[in-house]
Design an enzyme around this catalytic site. Sequence first.
Site, PDB file in Angstrom:
ATOM      1  N   ILE A  98      59.447  87.404   0.617  1.00 19.28           N
ATOM      2  CA  ILE A  98      59.879  86.606   1.650  1.00 19.28           C
ATOM      3  C   ILE A  98      59.058  87.060   2.998  1.00 19.28           C
ATOM      4  O   ILE A  98      58.945  88.569   3.320  1.00 19.28           O
ATOM      5  CB  ILE A  98      61.295  86.932   2.047  1.00 19.28           C
ATOM      6  CG1 ILE A  98      62.009  86.520   0.749  1.00 19.28           C
ATOM      7  CG2 ILE A  98      61.567  86.175   3.451  1.00 19.28           C
ATOM      8  CD1 ILE A  98      63.567  86.589   0.851  1.00 19.28           C
ATOM      9  N   HIS A 115      58.563  73.783  -3.739  1.00 18.49           N
ATOM     10  CA  HIS A 115      59.658  74.067  -4.181  1.00 18.49           C
ATOM     11  C   HIS A 115      60.214  73.327  -5.286  1.00 18.49           C
ATOM     12  O   HIS A 115      60.205  72.133  -5.154  1.00 18.49           O
ATOM     13  CB  HIS A 115      60.880  74.261  -2.910  1.00 18.49           C
ATOM     14  CG  HIS A 115      62.116  75.007  -3.755  1.00 18.49           C
ATOM     15  ND1 HIS A 115      62.168  76.581  -4.020  1.00 18.49           N
ATOM     16  CD2 HIS A 115      63.492  74.433  -3.911  1.00 18.49           C
ATOM     17  CE1 HIS A 115      63.527  76.527  -4.437  1.00 18.49           C
ATOM     18  NE2 HIS A 115      64.250  75.488  -4.491  1.00 18.49           N
TER      19      HIS A 115
END
Length: 199
Positions: A98, A115
Amino acid sequence: MSAAPVRKRVAVLISGRGSNMQSLVHAAAAADYPAEIVGVFSNRADAGGLAFAAEHGIPTAVRSHRDFNTRADFDAEIEAVLEGWGAEIVCLAGFMRILSEGFVERWRGRMLNIHPSLLPAFKGLDPHGQALAAGVTEHGCTVHWVIPALDDGPAILAARVPVLPDDTADTLAARVLVEEHKLYPEALARVARGEAWLD
């Protein structure tokens, strides 16, 4: 005779085999593709995609996040690598870290991610398992702009895949991956040509 158009300089961030990175490299091999892959960065030295990049003459860099005290410090090192490559666009391709808000904001409108779900459905880990558990009849993948919120940026392109009655997470993932490898190069091309932008 007119000069060849200037291609956008793209860096790809990976953590594993980098199959989506490989699809971008293959697409960028075409003379008329509007972007070139100028570097591949990984936070893992054992990422399989690094060998592929090296074999294709693409510079690589490895920095372990474990060698840095804070996420911001690690991201500053990524920034330095990207600057060295003269990157204009960043593509995340299975990069399992992240990124800090400051890094994301610096690359706002110039950083893409893929994604394996039809966002905003099934964010985060195991989207295929999530899709099966939810009983949906349609699944897919999305290329989206990266913003500080995880898997939450506006979509650039999406591709749909039917969920079959006998699907497992693995069979569904394999069919979605086929679409990912087509979708990411098309989305990057649109961004590189200025046909898609983040408001």
